[in-house]
Design an enzyme around this catalytic site. Structure first.
Site, short mmCIF file in Angstrom:
data_model
loop_
_atom_site.label_atom_id
_atom_site.label_comp_id
_atom_site.label_asym_id
_atom_site.label_seq_id
_atom_site.Cartn_x
_atom_site.Cartn_y
_atom_site.Cartn_z
N HIS A 68 26.49 6.88 8.19
CA HIS A 68 25.16 6.40 8.59
C HIS A 68 24.26 6.23 7.38
O HIS A 68 24.30 7.02 6.44
CB HIS A 68 24.52 7.35 9.61
CG HIS A 68 24.35 8.77 9.14
ND1 HIS A 68 23.21 9.20 8.51
CD2 HIS A 68 25.16 9.84 9.21
CE1 HIS A 68 23.32 10.50 8.23
NE2 HIS A 68 24.51 10.91 8.64
N ASP A 70 20.88 5.99 7.88
CA ASP A 70 19.58 6.58 8.20
C ASP A 70 19.52 8.03 7.72
O ASP A 70 20.53 8.72 7.62
CB ASP A 70 19.27 6.50 9.70
CG ASP A 70 20.28 7.23 10.57
OD1 ASP A 70 21.49 7.10 10.31
OD2 ASP A 70 19.86 7.92 11.52
N ASP A 101 23.43 13.82 2.68
CA ASP A 101 23.59 13.44 4.09
C ASP A 101 22.96 12.07 4.34
O ASP A 101 21.84 11.99 4.80
CB ASP A 101 22.96 14.50 4.98
CG ASP A 101 23.27 14.32 6.45
OD1 ASP A 101 24.17 13.52 6.78
OD2 ASP A 101 22.60 14.97 7.28
N GLU A 135 22.13 7.65 13.50
CA GLU A 135 22.91 8.88 13.70
C GLU A 135 22.00 10.09 13.76
O GLU A 135 22.25 11.01 14.52
CB GLU A 135 23.94 9.03 12.58
CG GLU A 135 25.03 10.07 12.86
CD GLU A 135 24.64 11.49 12.47
OE1 GLU A 135 25.37 12.43 12.86
OE2 GLU A 135 23.64 11.67 11.74
#
Length: 376
Positions: A68, A70, A101, A135
């Protein structure tokens, strides 16, 4: 500083302020690197969510990298040592929102593909990337919608490697080969509002519900099993009251189960209802199932990932199903083998999120070796 291709791309991705569900051009940047390799990109937008399905090859088996673009909000930027979207390398660490992340993993996906395709232009099967910008948020218009689109046209993923930050102390020391299910409950307990000085004319829902909530909190759900830790129940929100002299008329309680394969969402719902009914409460209860548990026990993907980590780092890796859930919950039900492998997770979602710079290059090498193991 002379930066590696992986670090350069990670920095370019972090600079894009892609707070859910905004992709902020990250997928376009990734596709600009993948297209020259022979990837065909498909932009799938649902609602406010941008999704990318990029594939090189038309034959199976299909190895997909999933992730992801985002990121979660930064919180007050004044609390950061450096602006969160102005990445900086300091003392060997790359700082910025999304470094761990999971924009570091996205960069490693791309550079691993670049090297692998250059060395193996006639590789077998297909390489794919499934990238979403939803996500960290509701996850309603992201991977789940892409998977549904692929399923409708019978386009199957055989192996899926998700770049979620799985490692604890060193890159590759842990890979996730499954996740627990996540079940949310939204409970409203009805009472009768009244004056605190006249409790006999009211029914306090907090008092009425307290024994039932205690019973739920102390209920034994299961022992877990060889692959999953025991099911857990946690109350996440309690709300009641309108003033200091008013007995509330209703109580709102939110709770969550993280559950293993010893239970099902349906069995947990039945047990909760039985406890509430035993305490003779007047209530309304709504459920939301975020995802069922999934497990890739053994198989080609687990073996290839373990071999790749061993070859690149010399480490033996541990299989784990701990932690939260991931988009793997949408991919695994299609029959795909799914594992998660990414950088250390110590700083994810925190102020001053960071990743060891050299770890991203190591991760890229591991991803490339997985490609060699499965498609070389």
């Amino acid at each position: 500083m002379d930066l590696s291709p992986t670090l350069k791309l990670a920095i370019d991705l972090i600079r894009r302020q892609s707070v859910t569900p905004d992709d902020a051009g990250c997928q376009e940047l990734m596709m600009s690197r993948l297209a020259p390799l022979g990837f065909a990109g498909e932009n799938l937008r649902f609602g406010e969510t941008d999704n990318l399905w990029a594939r090189k090859g038309s034959e199976g088996p299909v190895l997909a990298f999933a992730g992801h673009t985002d990121v979660v909000p930064t919180g007050p930027e004044k609390n950061w040592a450096h602006p969160p979207f102005d990445p900086v390398i300091r003392d060997g660490y790359l700082y910025g929102r999304g470094a761990a992340d999971m924009k570091g993993s996205l960069a490693a996906f791309v550079t691993a593909c670049e090297r692998f395709v250059a060395k193996n232009p006639e590789h077998r099967g297909s390489i794919a990337l499934l990238i979403t910008s939803d996500e960290e948020g509701p996850a309603q218009d992201g991977t789940v919608k892409v998977v549904d689109t692929l399923e409708k046209r019978n386009e199957k993923i055989d192996w899926c490697l998700i770049g979620e930050p799985s490692s604890t102390h060193q890159v590759g020391d842990i890979i996730k080969n499954g996740r627990r299910g996540s079940l949310h409950g939204y409970l409203t307990v009805q009472g009768v509002q009244g004056h605190v000085a006249y409790p006999h004319l009211a029914e306090n829902p907090v008092h009425l519900a307290a024994p039932a909530l205690d019973a739920l909190a102390n209920e034994f759900w299961d022992n877990g099993n060889d692959f999953f830790p025991p099911t857990t129940f946690q109350i996440t929100k309690i709300e009641a009251g309108t003033g200091s002299n008013v007995i509330p008329g209703e109580l709102l309680v939110h709770f969550n189960f993280r559950y293993c394969t010893e239970n099902t969402a349906e069995s947990l719902e039945e047990r909760v209802v039985a406890i509430l009914d035993r305490h003779k409460l007047k209530y309304d209860l709504q459920w939301h199932l975020s995802g069922r548990p999934f497990l890739t026990d053994r198989g080609a993907l687990v073996t290839a990932t373990q071999n790749a980590i061993r070859r690149v780092t010399g480490r033996e890796t541990e299989l784990s199903t701990s932690g939260g859930t991931s988009d793997g919950r949408f991919i695994a039900p299609t029959g795909a083998q799914v594992v998660e492998l990414g950088p250390l997770n110590a700083t994810i979602h925190k102020v001053d999120e960071c990743v060891k710079a050299e770890d991203l290059d190591t991760l890229s090498e591991i991803y490339e070796q997985v490609l060699v193991e499965l498609l070389g």
